[in-house]
Design a protein around this motif. Structure first.
Motif, PDB file in Angstrom:
ATOM      1  N   ASP A 112       0.851  -1.185   0.000  1.00 29.74           N
ATOM      2  CA  ASP A 112       0.000   0.000   0.000  1.00 29.74           C
ATOM      3  C   ASP A 112       0.888   1.236   0.000  1.00 29.74           C
ATOM      4  O   ASP A 112       1.743   1.383   0.879  1.00 29.74           O
ATOM      5  CB  ASP A 112      -0.912   0.024   1.230  1.00 29.74           C
ATOM      6  N   ILE A 113       0.683   2.088  -0.972  1.00 27.95           N
ATOM      7  CA  ILE A 113       1.404   3.351  -0.999  1.00 27.95           C
ATOM      8  C   ILE A 113       0.379   4.485  -1.108  1.00 27.95           C
ATOM      9  O   ILE A 113      -0.760   4.269  -1.542  1.00 27.95           O
ATOM     10  CB  ILE A 113       2.402   3.432  -2.172  1.00 27.95           C
ATOM     11  N   ALA A 114       0.776   5.650  -0.696  1.00 23.49           N
ATOM     12  CA  ALA A 114      -0.101   6.824  -0.780  1.00 23.49           C
ATOM     13  C   ALA A 114       0.701   7.987  -1.341  1.00 23.49           C
ATOM     14  O   ALA A 114       1.879   8.149  -1.018  1.00 23.49           O
ATOM     15  CB  ALA A 114      -0.677   7.168   0.591  1.00 23.49           C
ATOM     16  N   ALA A 188      -2.258   2.018  -4.909  1.00 22.31           N
ATOM     17  CA  ALA A 188      -1.971   3.433  -4.664  1.00 22.31           C
ATOM     18  C   ALA A 188      -3.242   4.102  -4.153  1.00 22.31           C
ATOM     19  O   ALA A 188      -4.298   4.022  -4.785  1.00 22.31           O
ATOM     20  CB  ALA A 188      -1.496   4.107  -5.941  1.00 22.31           C
ATOM     21  N   HIS A 189      -3.148   4.747  -2.996  1.00 18.42           N
ATOM     22  CA  HIS A 189      -4.289   5.403  -2.363  1.00 18.42           C
ATOM     23  C   HIS A 189      -4.171   6.902  -2.611  1.00 18.42           C
ATOM     24  O   HIS A 189      -3.190   7.541  -2.211  1.00 18.42           O
ATOM     25  CB  HIS A 189      -4.314   5.093  -0.866  1.00 18.42           C
ATOM     26  N   GLN A 211      -6.876   3.102  -5.526  1.00 14.56           N
ATOM     27  CA  GLN A 211      -8.057   3.392  -4.716  1.00 14.56           C
ATOM     28  C   GLN A 211      -8.147   4.913  -4.633  1.00 14.56           C
ATOM     29  O   GLN A 211      -7.420   5.550  -3.878  1.00 14.56           O
ATOM     30  CB  GLN A 211      -7.954   2.783  -3.318  1.00 14.56           C
ATOM     31  N   ILE A 212      -9.043   5.486  -5.430  1.00 12.93           N
ATOM     32  CA  ILE A 212      -9.112   6.930  -5.604  1.00 12.93           C
ATOM     33  C   ILE A 212     -10.453   7.439  -5.108  1.00 12.93           C
ATOM     34  O   ILE A 212     -11.502   6.904  -5.465  1.00 12.93           O
ATOM     35  CB  ILE A 212      -8.924   7.300  -7.091  1.00 12.93           C
ATOM     36  N   ALA A 213     -10.401   8.464  -4.271  1.00 11.10           N
ATOM     37  CA  ALA A 213     -11.639   9.084  -3.799  1.00 11.10           C
ATOM     38  C   ALA A 213     -12.342   9.749  -4.983  1.00 11.10           C
ATOM     39  O   ALA A 213     -11.704  10.291  -5.885  1.00 11.10           O
ATOM     40  CB  ALA A 213     -11.339  10.116  -2.719  1.00 11.10           C
ATOM     41  N   ARG A 214     -13.669   9.696  -4.978  1.00 15.57           N
ATOM     42  CA  ARG A 214     -14.456  10.239  -6.077  1.00 15.57           C
ATOM     43  C   ARG A 214     -14.720  11.722  -5.876  1.00 15.57           C
ATOM     44  O   ARG A 214     -15.010  12.171  -4.769  1.00 15.57           O
ATOM     45  CB  ARG A 214     -15.787   9.495  -6.173  1.00 15.57           C
ATOM     46  N   LYS A 225      -6.625   3.927   3.020  1.00 12.04           N
ATOM     47  CA  LYS A 225      -5.305   3.969   3.632  1.00 12.04           C
ATOM     48  C   LYS A 225      -4.511   5.175   3.124  1.00 12.04           C
ATOM     49  O   LYS A 225      -3.302   5.092   2.921  1.00 12.04           O
ATOM     50  CB  LYS A 225      -4.555   2.673   3.347  1.00 12.04           C
ATOM     51  N   ARG A 226      -5.214   6.295   2.965  1.00  9.22           N
ATOM     52  CA  ARG A 226      -4.576   7.513   2.480  1.00  9.22           C
ATOM     53  C   ARG A 226      -4.050   8.375   3.618  1.00  9.22           C
ATOM     54  O   ARG A 226      -3.196   9.247   3.418  1.00  9.22           O
ATOM     55  CB  ARG A 226      -5.584   8.311   1.642  1.00  9.22           C
ATOM     56  N   TRP A 227      -4.521   8.137   4.841  1.00  8.30           N
ATOM     57  CA  TRP A 227      -4.154   9.012   5.954  1.00  8.30           C
ATOM     58  C   TRP A 227      -2.661   9.028   6.280  1.00  8.30           C
ATOM     59  O   TRP A 227      -2.157  10.061   6.756  1.00  8.30           O
ATOM     60  CB  TRP A 227      -4.961   8.637   7.210  1.00  8.30           C
ATOM     61  N   PRO A 228      -1.883   7.939   6.054  1.00  6.77           N
ATOM     62  CA  PRO A 228      -0.453   8.025   6.412  1.00  6.77           C
ATOM     63  C   PRO A 228       0.296   9.156   5.694  1.00  6.77           C
ATOM     64  O   PRO A 228       1.180   9.781   6.287  1.00  6.77           O
ATOM     65  CB  PRO A 228       0.100   6.645   6.017  1.00  6.77           C
TER      66      PRO A 228
END
Length: 287
Positions: A112-114, A188-189, A211-214, A225-228
């Motif tokens: 998982d990467i952001a 990728a978040h 995983q992309i927010a709309r 898992k985007r918060w990091p």
């Protein structure tokens, strides 16, 4: 005025000592006096440790070189030694060594990467500055940062504050190639700023899932898992030199970021290894 006595309140010794030990190991050997000097009585070279501590103070407090200079070290010496170490690639090597140590002892979560961008002030302008769309077009800097699943910084791309996040995604993702072998399945978040066909094409070309927010849909930062990466931005902004950058040269800005990344990674490494490992200089209490 910030003086030598501020070292104690700058960073804890359990963090600065191992950082300096590794930094010193990367420095080339040097004579105390120049053997070619005809008299052999010129001024001694200022201690590398003093200059290193001065750079830590500049990074942490964001003060000017003239403001941090004192009888132990001049502003010119700090700049000269800084540029010398940049030419030798020591800051980049230090960051990579600390990252490799973290990977061996704790392990990078590369499944998982952001990636996300952050705009900060750049009052002096420079090579990575541009008009900020969120600060009345004053000079600002944008950094596109990639992190692994826990928030350890993997690299960054610097640009003017007027650059959109989306075009900076591809060069940020390309930095993953410097890490060596990667897992087969990487997600990728990303936030809604990357919700576009161009982003999905960039991910597909690199074999990454996204995983992309709309856009237009409210999504708390805790979703996915985007918060990091947001926490990593906060870690970076705790260094005032990065939050309000007066450096004009891109290589110098990257050097300060490499030093900050090394500090962040080493701090997390010591905190997470405290319960599983023992060493002579281990803090008596968990950091």
């Amino acid at each position: 005025m910030i003086t030598w006595s501020t070292r104690a309140c700058l960073l804890p010794s359990w963090l600065t000592e191992p950082l300096w030990d590794q930094f010193a190991a990367l420095l080339p050997p040097r004579e105390e006096f120049d053997p070619a000097h005809p008299w052999g009585c010129h001024r001694r070279r200022d201690s590398d440790r003093i200059v290193f501590d001065k750079l830590l103070q500049v990074l942490r407090f964001g003060c000017s070189y003239e403001g941090i200079a004192d009888t132990t070290c001049s502003a010119t010496t700090i700049r000269t030694r800084r540029d010398e170490w940049i030419r030798l690639g020591i800051f980049a090597q230090l960051k990579q060594i600390v990252l490799d140590a973290y990977d061996r002892i704790v392990g990078l979560v590369l499944t998982d990467i952001a990636v996300d961008g952050c705009i900060t002030k750049a009052p002096g302008g420079g090579e990575v500055a541009g008009p900020s769309p969120v600060d009345r077009r004053k000079q600002g800097m944008k950094r596109s940062v990639g992190t692994e699943g826990y928030g350890i910084p993997l690299g960054r791309v610097l640009a003017g504050a007027n650059r959109h996040d989306s075009p900076l995604l591809a060069p940020t993702l390309d930095l993953l190639g410097e890490l060596g072998p990667l897992p087969d399945d990487i997600t990728a978040h990303l936030d809604s700023g990357y919700d576009s066909a161009k982003t999905r094409t960039a991910l597909d070309e690199r074999g990454l899932a996204g995983q992309i927010a709309r856009k237009g849909e409210k999504a708390p930062i805790q979703v996915g898992k985007r918060w990091p990466v947001e926490r990593t931005h906060a870690w970076h902004n705790a260094f005032n030199r990065l939050q309000r950058c007066y450096e004009r040269v891109k290589t110098v800005v990257n050097a300060f970021f490499d030093l900050a990344d090394a500090i962040i990674t080493l701090r997390v490494l010591i905190r997470r290894a405290w319960t599983t490992h023992r060493w002579d200089t281990r803090p008596t209490k968990r950091p």
